[in-house]
Design a protein around this motif. Structure first.
Motif, short mmCIF file in Angstrom:
data_model
loop_
_atom_site.label_atom_id
_atom_site.label_comp_id
_atom_site.label_asym_id
_atom_site.label_seq_id
_atom_site.Cartn_x
_atom_site.Cartn_y
_atom_site.Cartn_z
N THR A 29 -58.87 -0.98 19.45
CA THR A 29 -59.15 -0.97 20.89
C THR A 29 -59.01 -2.37 21.49
OG1 THR A 29 -61.49 -1.02 20.26
CG2 THR A 29 -60.61 1.10 20.99
N ARG A 40 -57.85 -4.30 30.63
CA ARG A 40 -58.63 -3.11 30.27
C ARG A 40 -58.46 -2.84 28.78
NH1 ARG A 40 -54.32 -4.00 32.61
NH2 ARG A 40 -54.76 -2.93 34.55
N ILE A 41 -59.47 -2.14 28.22
CA ILE A 41 -59.38 -1.70 26.82
C ILE A 41 -58.44 -0.50 26.77
CG2 ILE A 41 -60.65 -0.68 24.89
CD1 ILE A 41 -61.80 -3.37 25.34
N MET A 42 -57.56 -0.48 25.77
CA MET A 42 -56.73 0.71 25.51
C MET A 42 -56.69 0.96 24.01
SD MET A 42 -53.58 0.17 28.21
CE MET A 42 -52.97 1.86 28.19
N VAL A 43 -56.46 2.21 23.65
CA VAL A 43 -56.38 2.57 22.23
C VAL A 43 -54.97 2.32 21.73
CG1 VAL A 43 -56.49 4.49 20.60
CG2 VAL A 43 -58.22 4.29 22.40
N ARG A 45 -52.05 3.13 19.65
CA ARG A 45 -51.62 4.37 18.99
C ARG A 45 -50.61 4.13 17.89
NH1 ARG A 45 -55.02 8.41 20.91
NH2 ARG A 45 -55.66 7.70 22.97
N HIS A 57 -51.25 5.15 25.17
CA HIS A 57 -51.15 6.32 26.04
C HIS A 57 -51.93 6.05 27.32
CE1 HIS A 57 -50.54 9.09 22.31
NE2 HIS A 57 -49.60 8.18 22.45
N THR A 58 -51.45 6.60 28.42
CA THR A 58 -52.15 6.34 29.67
C THR A 58 -51.84 7.39 30.73
OG1 THR A 58 -52.74 4.58 31.21
CG2 THR A 58 -50.38 4.83 30.69
N ASP A 59 -52.59 7.30 31.83
CA ASP A 59 -52.36 8.20 32.96
C ASP A 59 -51.28 7.55 33.84
OD1 ASP A 59 -52.61 9.51 35.56
OD2 ASP A 59 -54.45 10.39 34.75
N SER A 62 -52.24 5.70 36.98
CA SER A 62 -53.18 4.57 36.98
C SER A 62 -52.50 3.32 37.52
CB SER A 62 -53.73 4.34 35.57
OG SER A 62 -52.70 3.98 34.69
N PRO A 63 -53.29 2.43 38.14
CA PRO A 63 -52.70 1.23 38.74
C PRO A 63 -51.84 0.40 37.80
CG PRO A 63 -54.98 1.49 39.43
CD PRO A 63 -54.73 2.56 38.41
N LYS A 64 -52.22 0.34 36.51
CA LYS A 64 -51.44 -0.49 35.58
C LYS A 64 -50.00 0.00 35.46
CE LYS A 64 -54.11 1.21 31.95
NZ LYS A 64 -54.39 2.50 32.59
N PRO A 123 -56.76 7.73 38.30
CA PRO A 123 -57.80 6.80 37.85
C PRO A 123 -58.01 5.72 38.92
CG PRO A 123 -56.24 7.25 36.07
CD PRO A 123 -55.68 7.88 37.30
C1 FMN Z 1 -62.93 2.43 24.24
C2 FMN Z 1 -62.01 2.65 25.40
C3 FMN Z 1 -60.75 3.15 25.18
C4 FMN Z 1 -59.86 3.36 26.24
N1 FMN Z 1 -58.61 3.82 25.97
C5 FMN Z 1 -57.72 3.94 26.98
C6 FMN Z 1 -56.36 4.30 26.70
O1 FMN Z 1 -55.97 4.51 25.55
N2 FMN Z 1 -55.52 4.41 27.76
C7 FMN Z 1 -55.91 4.16 29.05
O2 FMN Z 1 -55.08 4.27 29.94
N3 FMN Z 1 -57.17 3.82 29.35
C8 FMN Z 1 -58.09 3.69 28.34
N4 FMN Z 1 -59.38 3.31 28.62
C9 FMN Z 1 -59.77 3.12 30.04
C10 FMN Z 1 -59.23 1.79 30.55
O3 FMN Z 1 -59.99 0.73 30.01
C11 FMN Z 1 -59.22 1.71 32.09
O4 FMN Z 1 -60.52 1.89 32.57
C12 FMN Z 1 -58.30 2.74 32.72
O5 FMN Z 1 -57.08 2.82 32.02
C13 FMN Z 1 -58.11 2.44 34.21
O6 FMN Z 1 -56.78 2.22 34.57
P1 FMN Z 1 -56.24 0.80 35.15
O7 FMN Z 1 -56.45 -0.19 34.07
O8 FMN Z 1 -54.80 1.08 35.43
O9 FMN Z 1 -57.03 0.51 36.39
C14 FMN Z 1 -60.28 3.08 27.57
C15 FMN Z 1 -61.55 2.55 27.79
C16 FMN Z 1 -62.40 2.34 26.73
C17 FMN Z 1 -63.76 1.77 27.01
#
Ligand code: FMN
Length: 194
Positions: A29, A40-43, A45, A57-59, A62-64, A123
């Motif tokens: 993470t 932001r934290i992301m997993v 993969r 992976h993501t939505d 989302s802004p990113k 998001p």
């Molecule tokens: C432990 C953890 C894992 C997360 N994993 C993902 C992820 O794999 N993909 C993702 O898009 N956001 C993930 N998030 C949420 C992002 O940190 C973030 O809040 C979200 O992507 C919002 O989108 P933005 O960064 O585009 O504003 C995770 C948050 C946490 C705390």
């Protein structure tokens, strides 16, 4: 102790591969930063060492995703207190909404994971009350394949091709730092003062 640059780059590859495959690894993470100073934290993969590629992976809403688009600088920050290693990875990110990587990732996801992408609004959208964003029927269930099928349009992958790795290993006997840049012959590195 790691004594050579070859050992240092091998350690990075090992730790990123472990981060991608082991959910409990701290490298699973990382913090992903975009050029707008957001992070932001992301997993993590997947890490493909040969292609120097990280997959997340993501939505797609989302802004990113708007920030990164088809190509933009992205950095990824890892720290594992067990191995006492920080890895600062930099590269070029791109969002793939439809394509072989996104299709394969969607196919490999569980219906539970796909459920996240059923959120009705993007998001970050402002809400009058605390919300999961999911439609009410989808809360707290393990949905069927048919139920999550419409979520595919909100799913995308972030692919980051790495071009710089900064490795910092903490040791009482003296920290060690090495920096690697990608070239035609693979990674070339130098030691640096921690
Ligand atoms: C432990 C953890 C894992 C997360 N994993 C993902 C992820 O794999 N993909 C993702 O898009 N956001 C993930 N998030 C949420 C992002 O940190 C973030 O809040 C979200 O992507 C919002 O989108 P933005 O960064 O585009 O504003 C995770 C948050 C946490 C705390």
């Amino acid at each position: 102790m790691i004594d050579t640059l070859d050992e240092a780059i091998a350690d990075i590859v090992h730790q990123l591969e472990r981060g991608a495959s082991q959910r409990k690894s701290a490298m699973h993470t990382p913090v992903v930063a975009t050029q707008d100073a957001d992070q932001r934290i992301m997993v993590l993969r997947e890490f493909d060492a040969e292609q120097r590629l990280l997959r997340f992976h993501t939505d797609a809403r989302s802004p990113k995703c708007a920030t990164i688009g088809e190509g933009d600088p992205v950095s990824v920050l890892f720290y594992d207190s067990d191995t006492k290693t920080q890895i600062r990875a930099r590269g070029n990110g791109r969002i793939e909404h439809y394509g072989p990587a996104a299709d394969a990732a969607w196919e490999a996801s569980t219906t539970f994971a796909r459920r996240c992408y059923l959120a009705q609004d993007a998001p970050g959208a402002v809400s009058d009350e605390g919300t999961s964003g999911l439609p009410e029927w989808a809360e707290g269930i393990q949905p069927s394949e048919d139920q999550v099928a419409p979520a595919r349009e909100n799913f995308a992958v972030l692919l980051v091709t790495l071009d710089r790795l900064d490795w910092l290993y903490l040791a009482n006997s003296g920290h060690r730092r090495a920096v690697f840049t990608a070239g035609k012959q693979g990674w070339s590195g130098n030691w640096a003062v921690p």
